[in-house]
Structures are given as structure tokens and as C-alpha cells.
Scaffold this motif. Structure first.
Motif, PDB file in Angstrom:
ATOM      1  N   PRO A  60       0.819  -1.220   0.000  1.00 16.41           N
ATOM      2  CA  PRO A  60       0.000   0.000   0.000  1.00 16.41           C
ATOM      3  C   PRO A  60       0.850   1.266   0.000  1.00 16.41           C
ATOM      4  O   PRO A  60       1.828   1.369   0.742  1.00 16.41           O
ATOM      5  CB  PRO A  60      -0.795  -0.119   1.307  1.00 16.41           C
ATOM      6  N   GLY A  61       0.494   2.209  -0.856  1.00 19.16           N
ATOM      7  CA  GLY A  61       1.127   3.521  -0.858  1.00 19.16           C
ATOM      8  C   GLY A  61       2.513   3.587  -1.448  1.00 19.16           C
ATOM      9  O   GLY A  61       3.160   4.628  -1.390  1.00 19.16           O
ATOM     10  N   SER A  62       2.992   2.487  -2.038  1.00 22.86           N
ATOM     11  CA  SER A  62       4.368   2.458  -2.527  1.00 22.86           C
ATOM     12  C   SER A  62       4.490   3.026  -3.937  1.00 22.86           C
ATOM     13  O   SER A  62       3.695   2.710  -4.826  1.00 22.86           O
ATOM     14  CB  SER A  62       4.909   1.030  -2.499  1.00 22.86           C
ATOM     15  N   GLU A  63       5.487   3.849  -4.135  1.00 17.21           N
ATOM     16  CA  GLU A  63       5.895   4.343  -5.452  1.00 17.21           C
ATOM     17  C   GLU A  63       7.283   3.768  -5.706  1.00 17.21           C
ATOM     18  O   GLU A  63       8.244   4.146  -5.027  1.00 17.21           O
ATOM     19  CB  GLU A  63       5.920   5.870  -5.465  1.00 17.21           C
ATOM     20  N   VAL A  64       7.396   2.833  -6.645  1.00 21.07           N
ATOM     21  CA  VAL A  64       8.592   2.004  -6.770  1.00 21.07           C
ATOM     22  C   VAL A  64       9.321   2.297  -8.068  1.00 21.07           C
ATOM     23  O   VAL A  64       8.708   2.463  -9.129  1.00 21.07           O
ATOM     24  CB  VAL A  64       8.216   0.503  -6.714  1.00 21.07           C
ATOM     25  N   ILE A  65      10.654   2.345  -7.986  1.00 22.11           N
ATOM     26  CA  ILE A  65      11.503   2.335  -9.169  1.00 22.11           C
ATOM     27  C   ILE A  65      12.472   1.164  -9.032  1.00 22.11           C
ATOM     28  O   ILE A  65      12.761   0.706  -7.925  1.00 22.11           O
ATOM     29  CB  ILE A  65      12.270   3.661  -9.369  1.00 22.11           C
ATOM     30  N   ALA A  66      12.957   0.653 -10.163  1.00 21.67           N
ATOM     31  CA  ALA A  66      13.863  -0.489 -10.174  1.00 21.67           C
ATOM     32  C   ALA A  66      15.178  -0.094 -10.826  1.00 21.67           C
ATOM     33  O   ALA A  66      15.188   0.531 -11.890  1.00 21.67           O
ATOM     34  CB  ALA A  66      13.236  -1.660 -10.917  1.00 21.67           C
ATOM     35  N   ILE A  67      16.275  -0.486 -10.189  1.00 18.69           N
ATOM     36  CA  ILE A  67      17.612  -0.124 -10.651  1.00 18.69           C
ATOM     37  C   ILE A  67      18.466  -1.385 -10.703  1.00 18.69           C
ATOM     38  O   ILE A  67      18.467  -2.181  -9.756  1.00 18.69           O
ATOM     39  CB  ILE A  67      18.254   0.916  -9.703  1.00 18.69           C
ATOM     40  N   ASP A  68      19.194  -1.576 -11.799  1.00 19.76           N
ATOM     41  CA  ASP A  68      20.079  -2.732 -11.923  1.00 19.76           C
ATOM     42  C   ASP A  68      21.190  -2.365 -12.904  1.00 19.76           C
ATOM     43  O   ASP A  68      20.968  -1.560 -13.823  1.00 19.76           O
ATOM     44  CB  ASP A  68      19.307  -3.958 -12.430  1.00 19.76           C
ATOM     45  N   PRO A  69      22.381  -2.955 -12.757  1.00 23.88           N
ATOM     46  CA  PRO A  69      23.456  -2.653 -13.707  1.00 23.88           C
ATOM     47  C   PRO A  69      23.349  -3.391 -15.029  1.00 23.88           C
ATOM     48  O   PRO A  69      24.126  -3.114 -15.947  1.00 23.88           O
ATOM     49  CB  PRO A  69      24.717  -3.094 -12.944  1.00 23.88           C
ATOM     50  N   ASP A  70      22.393  -4.336 -15.150  1.00 25.86           N
ATOM     51  CA  ASP A  70      22.314  -5.210 -16.319  1.00 25.86           C
ATOM     52  C   ASP A  70      21.057  -4.907 -17.126  1.00 25.86           C
ATOM     53  O   ASP A  70      19.939  -5.125 -16.664  1.00 25.86           O
ATOM     54  CB  ASP A  70      22.309  -6.666 -15.859  1.00 25.86           C
ATOM     55  N   ALA A  71      21.249  -4.439 -18.351  1.00 26.85           N
ATOM     56  CA  ALA A  71      20.109  -4.071 -19.193  1.00 26.85           C
ATOM     57  C   ALA A  71      19.233  -5.274 -19.524  1.00 26.85           C
ATOM     58  O   ALA A  71      18.008  -5.138 -19.651  1.00 26.85           O
ATOM     59  CB  ALA A  71      20.604  -3.414 -20.480  1.00 26.85           C
ATOM     60  N   ALA A  72      19.823  -6.463 -19.674  1.00 27.58           N
ATOM     61  CA  ALA A  72      19.035  -7.657 -19.998  1.00 27.58           C
ATOM     62  C   ALA A  72      18.113  -8.036 -18.848  1.00 27.58           C
ATOM     63  O   ALA A  72      16.975  -8.459 -19.070  1.00 27.58           O
ATOM     64  CB  ALA A  72      19.966  -8.817 -20.345  1.00 27.58           C
ATOM     65  N   MET A  73      18.595  -7.893 -17.624  1.00 26.35           N
ATOM     66  CA  MET A  73      17.750  -8.183 -16.463  1.00 26.35           C
ATOM     67  C   MET A  73      16.598  -7.177 -16.385  1.00 26.35           C
ATOM     68  O   MET A  73      15.445  -7.547 -16.112  1.00 26.35           O
ATOM     69  CB  MET A  73      18.583  -8.154 -15.184  1.00 26.35           C
ATOM     70  N   LEU A  74      16.875  -5.909 -16.637  1.00 27.12           N
ATOM     71  CA  LEU A  74      15.820  -4.903 -16.588  1.00 27.12           C
ATOM     72  C   LEU A  74      14.804  -5.108 -17.706  1.00 27.12           C
ATOM     73  O   LEU A  74      13.610  -4.833 -17.521  1.00 27.12           O
ATOM     74  CB  LEU A  74      16.423  -3.503 -16.674  1.00 27.12           C
ATOM     75  N   ALA A  75      15.245  -5.590 -18.852  1.00 30.68           N
ATOM     76  CA  ALA A  75      14.297  -5.877 -19.932  1.00 30.68           C
ATOM     77  C   ALA A  75      13.318  -6.962 -19.506  1.00 30.68           C
ATOM     78  O   ALA A  75      12.111  -6.867 -19.780  1.00 30.68           O
ATOM     79  CB  ALA A  75      15.053  -6.301 -21.188  1.00 30.68           C
ATOM     80  N   LYS A  76      13.814  -7.985 -18.831  1.00 27.27           N
ATOM     81  CA  LYS A  76      12.941  -9.039 -18.326  1.00 27.27           C
ATOM     82  C   LYS A  76      12.027  -8.498 -17.225  1.00 27.27           C
ATOM     83  O   LYS A  76      10.851  -8.871 -17.139  1.00 27.27           O
ATOM     84  CB  LYS A  76      13.786 -10.202 -17.809  1.00 27.27           C
ATOM     85  N   LEU A  77      12.538  -7.584 -16.395  1.00 26.70           N
ATOM     86  CA  LEU A  77      11.716  -6.967 -15.352  1.00 26.70           C
ATOM     87  C   LEU A  77      10.545  -6.212 -15.964  1.00 26.70           C
ATOM     88  O   LEU A  77       9.415  -6.286 -15.465  1.00 26.70           O
ATOM     89  CB  LEU A  77      12.573  -6.032 -14.492  1.00 26.70           C
ATOM     90  N   ARG A  78      10.791  -5.484 -17.046  1.00 24.24           N
ATOM     91  CA  ARG A  78       9.710  -4.711 -17.665  1.00 24.24           C
ATOM     92  C   ARG A  78       8.617  -5.630 -18.222  1.00 24.24           C
ATOM     93  O   ARG A  78       7.444  -5.253 -18.260  1.00 24.24           O
ATOM     94  CB  ARG A  78      10.273  -3.801 -18.749  1.00 24.24           C
ATOM     95  N   GLU A  79       8.988  -6.840 -18.630  1.00 28.48           N
ATOM     96  CA  GLU A  79       7.980  -7.825 -19.042  1.00 28.48           C
ATOM     97  C   GLU A  79       7.214  -8.357 -17.838  1.00 28.48           C
ATOM     98  O   GLU A  79       5.999  -8.567 -17.900  1.00 28.48           O
ATOM     99  CB  GLU A  79       8.662  -9.009 -19.747  1.00 28.48           C
ATOM    100  N   SER A  80       7.922  -8.588 -16.741  1.00 33.59           N
ATOM    101  CA  SER A  80       7.341  -9.241 -15.570  1.00 33.59           C
ATOM    102  C   SER A  80       6.549  -8.286 -14.695  1.00 33.59           C
ATOM    103  O   SER A  80       5.552  -8.679 -14.078  1.00 33.59           O
ATOM    104  CB  SER A  80       8.451  -9.891 -14.732  1.00 33.59           C
ATOM    105  N   VAL A  81       7.007  -7.038 -14.603  1.00 33.22           N
ATOM    106  CA  VAL A  81       6.368  -6.044 -13.732  1.00 33.22           C
ATOM    107  C   VAL A  81       6.155  -4.775 -14.550  1.00 33.22           C
ATOM    108  O   VAL A  81       6.842  -3.765 -14.351  1.00 33.22           O
ATOM    109  CB  VAL A  81       7.224  -5.748 -12.480  1.00 33.22           C
ATOM    110  N   PRO A  82       5.230  -4.792 -15.491  1.00 27.65           N
ATOM    111  CA  PRO A  82       5.055  -3.630 -16.361  1.00 27.65           C
ATOM    112  C   PRO A  82       4.620  -2.392 -15.574  1.00 27.65           C
ATOM    113  O   PRO A  82       3.898  -2.491 -14.583  1.00 27.65           O
ATOM    114  CB  PRO A  82       3.962  -4.084 -17.335  1.00 27.65           C
TER     115      PRO A  82
END
Length: 246
Positions: A60-82
């Protein structure tokens, strides 16, 4: 610690997402419970494919950003947590304004960072009174077959850290508080193999070492009677920590 291993996970992003466990909501809520419910600006650092991000996004009430050094991992994150904003970066160097966050959390990641440098940088972007949260899903090696599985797959930097004094943080954060949750996850033989494939030791190993790991895993699963769609309960201990910024 090997930079090659720390930055290897993008090569197995699909295996990581398919085989690694999510985090218990209760453990994530505990890390953040000192924050006001109506405003929780949180950065998931070392977010990977979003295993922790998705739980944070449901809080509840969370505003979340995701940070990682690996672009491939973040690409998968955008699929999993749009819908969650993603940024390249690491705990020791965050492209964020001073005091812009209520919390920074790291799942399965603090053992890859320099704790003094990371504490100082996270302290820069977290407001006074904010939270640093650290969390790991650890296989319960007190169970005999799980210990044998870990020996086959080889140990990890996280396991080595917990064999010692555990995680440490530095200024401007106060002493860590800790809590544990125990649970089990049904796993098929195929998913257990994918879990091994997602580990940094396996990703960076030679082809002969990879074959040996899979062969030894199959021998163990044959012994346990895990075939086809049959599952075995893999026990976990989720270990969470929190510290308050001075």
C-alpha cells in the motif's frame, strides 16, 4: 569478489525469472513497516528481473523504481512487472537526487556490493529516518538433500557471507535489525535445473563443469524419485534486515 560473476546474470535472465522464488509479502512488509503507509518512495536496487519489485509494487502507498546494472535483467523486469520505471545503476552510484527516497531495498544483492561505499551512496538518496532493507531467500541447508544440492551447485557469495557475521552496513545507517521466515516451494526437476542455470557460478563455468553439475543433480533427483512433473518441497529461509538512516 569476481566482477564477472556479479554482472553475469543477464545471460540467464529467463532462467532467473522462471526458477528463482519471489519474496514472502510478510518479510517485505516488515522491512518497510517503519515508513508511513501513505507515502513510500522506494528504490529496488539490484532489482534483477523484478522478484522483489513486484512485491513492493503491491504494498500500500508504494511508489517504486527499479535499478540494476544489467540491461538484460531490466528488460525481463519490464515484461514481468510492467509500469515500474527502470534505470541502469548500482548501489555504489545512483543517479538520483539527495534525500529523494523513503527507502532503498536490495534483494539477493548486498553481497555483491561494497558495503561502506553503498551505505554512503544510499544514505545520500534516502531521507533522514528512512530505511535500508536487505533480504535474501536462502535454501535451508539444514535439510540433508538440500545441503547435497548446494554442494553440487557450489556455494555462493551470499552463503559465504552468512557463514561469517552476516551483512553489515555503515554510516549513515544504524545497526541492522533481523528477522526470518521459513517456507517451502514445490519444485520439479526441470525447474531445479533452471535454478542451477541461473546461478553466477554456473553461468561463468566451463561447459564441462556445467555438464558435471547437471549430471550430479540428476543422480540426486533419481535418488529422491523426482521425475517428470513430480515435485519435491524445497525449504527456504527468508532472511530480512532493516536499518534506519540517521
Amino acid at each position: 569478489m569476481s566482477d564477472e560473476r556479479a554482472t553475469s546474470f543477464g545471460a540467464a535472465a529467463g532462467d532467473y525469472e522462471a526458477s528463482r522464488p519471489d519474496y514472502p509479502f510478510e518479510a517485505v512488509a516488515w522491512m518497510l513497516e517503519r515508513l508511513p503507509l501513505e507515502s513510500r518512495r522506494v528504490a529496488d536496487v539490484g532489482a534483477g528481473t523484478g522478484k522483489l519489485t513486484r512485491v513492493l509494487a503491491d504494498a500500500p502507498g508504494s511508489e517504486v523504481i527499479a535499478i540494476d546494472p544489467d540491461a538484460a535483467m531490466l528488460a525481463k523486469l519490464r515484461e514481468s512487472v510492467p509500469g515500474v520505471p527502470t534505470f541502469l545503476g548500482k548501489a555504489e552510484k545512483l543517479s538520483l537526487p539527495d534525500a529523494s527516497l523513503d527507502a532503498v531495498v536490495l534483494g539477493q544483492a548486498w553481497h555483491w556490493v561494497d558495503p561502506v561505499t553503498a551505505s554512503a551512496e544510499i544514505g545520500r538518496v534516502v531521507r533522514s529516518g528512512g530505511t535500508l532493507g536487505l533480504i535474501w531467500n536462502l535454501r535451508d541447508d539444514s535439510v540433508e538433500w538440500v545441503m547435497r544440492l548446494t554442494e553440487i551447485m557450489r556455494t555462493s557469495p551470499a552463503a559465504g557471507m552468512f557463514e561469517g557475521d552476516g551483512p553489515t552496513v555503515a554510516a549513515p545507517f544504524a545497526e541492522l535489525e533481523a528477522n526470518d521466515w521459513r517456507w517451502v516451494r514445490p519444485m520439479t526437476r526441470a525447474r531445479l535445473h533452471r535454478m542451477a542455470d541461473s546461478r553466477s557460478f554456473f553461468i561463468t563455468a566451463s561447459e564441462s563443469v556445467r555438464r558435471s553439475i547437471h549430471d550430479d543433480m540428476d543422480a540426486l533427483f533419481d535418488e529422491l524419485g523426482v521425475h517428470g512433473d513430480a515435485t519435491v518441497d524445497l525449504p527456504y529461509v527468508t532472511r530480512a534486515f532493516r536499518a534506519v538512516r540517521d
